[in-house]
Design an enzyme around this catalytic site. Sequence first.
Site, mmCIF file in Angstrom:
data_model
loop_
_atom_site.group_PDB
_atom_site.id
_atom_site.type_symbol
_atom_site.label_atom_id
_atom_site.label_comp_id
_atom_site.label_asym_id
_atom_site.label_seq_id
_atom_site.Cartn_x
_atom_site.Cartn_y
_atom_site.Cartn_z
ATOM 1 C CG HIS A 1 -0.210 0.323 2.488
ATOM 2 N ND1 HIS A 1 0.354 -0.666 3.241
ATOM 3 C CD2 HIS A 1 0.074 1.496 3.114
ATOM 4 C CE1 HIS A 1 0.947 -0.116 4.287
ATOM 5 N NE2 HIS A 1 0.799 1.182 4.229
HETATM 6 C C1 UD1 Z 1 -1.818 5.173 5.739
HETATM 7 C C2 UD1 Z 1 -0.557 5.699 6.424
HETATM 8 C C3 UD1 Z 1 0.477 4.592 6.533
HETATM 9 C C4 UD1 Z 1 -0.128 3.339 7.164
HETATM 10 C C5 UD1 Z 1 -1.373 2.956 6.372
HETATM 11 C C6 UD1 Z 1 -2.056 1.707 6.889
HETATM 12 C C7 UD1 Z 1 -0.136 8.098 6.058
HETATM 13 C C8 UD1 Z 1 0.666 9.086 5.325
HETATM 14 N N1 UD1 Z 1 0.031 6.809 5.673
HETATM 15 O O1 UD1 Z 1 -1.486 4.817 4.403
HETATM 16 O O2 UD1 Z 1 1.560 5.036 7.343
HETATM 17 O O3 UD1 Z 1 0.831 2.285 7.146
HETATM 18 O O4 UD1 Z 1 -2.301 4.026 6.397
HETATM 19 O O5 UD1 Z 1 -3.046 1.229 5.979
HETATM 20 O O6 UD1 Z 1 -0.882 8.456 6.955
HETATM 21 N N2 UD1 Z 1 -8.711 4.477 0.978
HETATM 22 C C9 UD1 Z 1 -9.967 3.951 0.822
HETATM 23 N N3 UD1 Z 1 -10.659 3.570 1.931
HETATM 24 C C10 UD1 Z 1 -10.163 3.699 3.177
HETATM 25 C C11 UD1 Z 1 -8.873 4.260 3.326
HETATM 26 C C12 UD1 Z 1 -8.147 4.643 2.222
HETATM 27 O O7 UD1 Z 1 -10.459 3.809 -0.275
HETATM 28 O O8 UD1 Z 1 -10.847 3.315 4.142
HETATM 29 C C13 UD1 Z 1 -7.920 4.859 -0.239
HETATM 30 C C14 UD1 Z 1 -8.126 6.282 -0.663
HETATM 31 O O9 UD1 Z 1 -8.195 6.297 -2.054
HETATM 32 C C15 UD1 Z 1 -6.842 6.994 -0.218
HETATM 33 C C16 UD1 Z 1 -5.820 5.864 -0.317
HETATM 34 O O10 UD1 Z 1 -6.549 4.683 0.012
HETATM 35 O O11 UD1 Z 1 -6.508 8.062 -1.021
HETATM 36 C C17 UD1 Z 1 -4.661 6.016 0.625
HETATM 37 O O12 UD1 Z 1 -5.129 6.188 1.973
HETATM 38 P P1 UD1 Z 1 -4.267 7.056 3.007
HETATM 39 O O13 UD1 Z 1 -4.959 7.082 4.297
HETATM 40 O O14 UD1 Z 1 -3.850 8.331 2.379
HETATM 41 O O15 UD1 Z 1 -2.924 6.245 3.113
HETATM 42 P P2 UD1 Z 1 -2.636 4.715 3.321
HETATM 43 O O16 UD1 Z 1 -1.999 4.209 2.077
HETATM 44 O O17 UD1 Z 1 -3.789 3.957 3.861
#
Ligand code: UD1
Length: 365
Positions: free
Chosen positions: A205
């Site tokens: 991820h």
């Molecule tokens: C975040 C953390 C990372 C952690 C990870 C665990 C930051 C910068 N990164 O990364 O340190 O290891 O969480 O999973 O805070 N999305 C969904 N549904 C959700 C959540 C996310 O669709 O419930 C999608 C969205 O398109 C979003 C993307 O995932 O833009 C990334 O989510 P984000 O929270 O920005 O970062 P993670 O990759 O989850």
Amino acid sequence: MKIATIVGARPQFVKAAAVSRSIAAHNADGARGGPEIRESIIHTGQHYDYGMSRVFFEELDIPEPHYNLGIGSGTHGDMTGKMLSGIERLLLDLKPDWVIVYGDTNSTLAGALAASKLHIPVAHVEAGLRSFNRKMPEEINRVLTDHLSALLLCPTQTAIDNLGKEGITSGVTLVGDVMYDSVCYYREQTQPSKQDSDFALMTLHRAENTSAPERLRNILDAVGQSPVPVLLPMHPGTRKKIEDFGIVLPEAVRVLEPAPYLTLLGHLAACRFVITDSGGLQKEAYFFRKKCVTVRDETEWVELVDAGANRVVGAEVENIIEAMDWAMTPIAGEADLYGHGDAADKIIELMLKQKSPKKNTDGHS
Ligand code: UD1
């Protein structure tokens, strides 16, 4: 004593569960002669899908968040800014004695920043980790959070040494890893994996892997050549990137929905080895004595590499294939790299001891 707990993303629910359990045990035990602890849980809403958030609260029996800011995804500035203002508003109201933040996400940084500006002492669980790669948003979040915290709760000696090199020595304690607490507690309750054959468990991820099409394609091509089929519970962000880039997954890769915690532990117990870019899963593989192939250019968990349990291979196809062959055998020997499963109790003890810490006006108390 009033504690405000800030969570927002998946790994934080697992970590906060261990500490909430310890708070409940403290209160149930007549507060062990100390004050009762009242915990308010603030969920930023960074993770919002059922399978990325709610299911963890249900399975791990974490108290219902008292507040959910519902912030969701966005650019880093937008997300962190909205969290900062939402958390500040709540902290002004709640006036906690402590704010606890976990790990390295945008929710961690927003919580630490809001609290420290209000002179509320911050306890950082999983302090001192460094990848030394400032291109990772997580690295920026960690460094800043550590410099804002009054209590730096470290999982390893390496973390303590890292903080020392940045001049942070006071309020620093080695407590072990709360993720190990959770594995010790839930190991017996895992959902047995339904896979009928040998397999490797994969998660992916990190922005560094998912936002670059070439890198993502290389990693997936390589794991397509794994000696055993690869089970991939897929983060929704990664799924979206694979679709956007038009990447076709190799046949050996079986995609699943994001796994709830007890299901993930079941996969860990049954798998042959792990391939991941997650910090948490690198350690969880070790707790289950499985080798880990880390598809990153560096790791914060260097002791796993030193112990011969983890290989950091980047995104080169040949390196990944070679490491998967190496990972087919389990980890040899026994070692306790991450404490004894009592990190959360130690954290609560420390916070009670410093019930009225000097306010965090000089950076550290
Ligand atoms: C975040 C953390 C990372 C952690 C990870 C665990 C930051 C910068 N990164 O990364 O340190 O290891 O969480 O999973 O805070 N999305 C969904 N549904 C959700 C959540 C996310 O669709 O419930 C999608 C969205 O398109 C979003 C993307 O995932 O833009 C990334 O989510 P984000 O929270 O920005 O970062 P993670 O990759 O989850």
